[in-house]
Enzyme design. Structure first.
Site, mmCIF file in Angstrom:
data_model
loop_
_atom_site.group_PDB
_atom_site.id
_atom_site.type_symbol
_atom_site.label_atom_id
_atom_site.label_comp_id
_atom_site.label_asym_id
_atom_site.label_seq_id
_atom_site.Cartn_x
_atom_site.Cartn_y
_atom_site.Cartn_z
ATOM 1 N N HIS A 1 64.415 7.764 90.994
ATOM 2 C CA HIS A 1 65.662 6.812 91.469
ATOM 3 C C HIS A 1 65.166 5.550 91.652
ATOM 4 O O HIS A 1 65.680 4.514 91.047
ATOM 5 C CB HIS A 1 66.294 7.436 92.671
ATOM 6 N N GLU B 1 40.672 13.944 83.503
ATOM 7 C CA GLU B 1 41.238 13.747 84.795
ATOM 8 C C GLU B 1 40.824 14.731 85.805
ATOM 9 O O GLU B 1 40.238 15.708 85.308
ATOM 10 C CB GLU B 1 42.823 13.470 84.718
ATOM 11 N N CYS C 1 71.300 12.120 95.370
ATOM 12 C CA CYS C 1 70.384 11.548 96.283
ATOM 13 C C CYS C 1 69.959 12.310 97.571
ATOM 14 O O CYS C 1 70.782 13.296 97.640
ATOM 15 C CB CYS C 1 71.067 10.101 96.681
ATOM 16 N N HIS D 1 71.458 13.190 88.845
ATOM 17 C CA HIS D 1 70.456 13.048 90.170
ATOM 18 C C HIS D 1 71.423 12.883 91.222
ATOM 19 O O HIS D 1 72.710 12.689 91.443
ATOM 20 C CB HIS D 1 70.012 11.371 89.866
ATOM 21 N N ASP E 1 59.445 14.068 83.803
ATOM 22 C CA ASP E 1 58.369 15.290 83.456
ATOM 23 C C ASP E 1 57.288 15.359 84.547
ATOM 24 O O ASP E 1 56.073 15.369 84.462
ATOM 25 C CB ASP E 1 57.456 15.030 82.330
#
Length: 196
Positions: free
Chosen positions: A86, A50, A141, A139, A100
């Site tokens: 999200h 990569e 926002c 999470h 990750d």
């Protein structure tokens, strides 16, 4: 490894197509491609290749979804990675989560994907389903989630917990009432079903 990262890359491309036209959104995180190379003359016949990322390497999320990294929470790249997670979660109805997330600036590599136990549209991730549950619970926002029009997970998660709590109280209350009834009023069948 290639399959997971390149699958996440495809989601990132769709996310970018939706986010880039939004006024004020700016640059969008990109998951770089990874390729499998066959080297038959080598002791290790397969390798991945990569693009080299030069600069400060930052983990914007960890595999288990915990939001403990300030660079993730407070930086533009970190917030946009969070919004990407999200967005994927919402697009797949909570069945898939890219996790990750790490890299240099907006270029990401070595990502993971968590799916529900049955997978998602034939794809099974390389991370535990618990990462999805943790993401849903942790999470928070940010302005980019709002710009994308994503629904708050906090509200949905709290509603689910409230409904579960009410159901639990209702069931507990009804079983208490049955236990308080005189034994002669119960039939054996009712007693058996209340035990199960």
């Amino acid at each position: 490894e290639c399959y997971v990262q390149n699958t996440a890359r495809e989601y990132a491309k769709i996310y970018a197509a939706e986010a880039e036209p939004l006024e004020g959104f700016g640059e969008v995180p990109e998951i770089i491609p990874i390729f499998l190379v066959h080297r038959p003359a080598n002791n290790i016949p397969y390798a991945t290749v990569e693009e080299e990322l030069i600069g400060e390497f930052v983990k914007y999320s960890v595999r288990d979804g915990k939001e403990i990294n300030f660079l993730r929470r407070d930086s533009e790249a970190g917030q946009k990675c969070c919004t990407f997670q999200h967005w994927v979660y919402e697009k797949t109805n909570g069945s898939l989560l890219v996790t990750d997330l790490q890299g240099v600036g907006m270029k990401l590599t070595d990502v993971g994907i968590a799916t529900l136990a049955k997978g998602y549209k034939g794809f099974k991730g390389n991370c535990s389903i618990s990462f999805i549950e943790q993401f849903r619970a942790l999470h928070q926002c940010n302005k980019y989630c709002e710009m994308m029009g994503l629904k708050s997970l906090r509200t949905a998660h709290q509603k689910q917990r409230k409904v579960a709590s009410l159901k639990s109280k209702t069931l507990t209350g009804s079983s208490t009432a049955k236990k308080a009834a005189p034994k002669k009023a119960r039939e054996p069948r009712d007693f058996i079903s209340s035990e199960h």
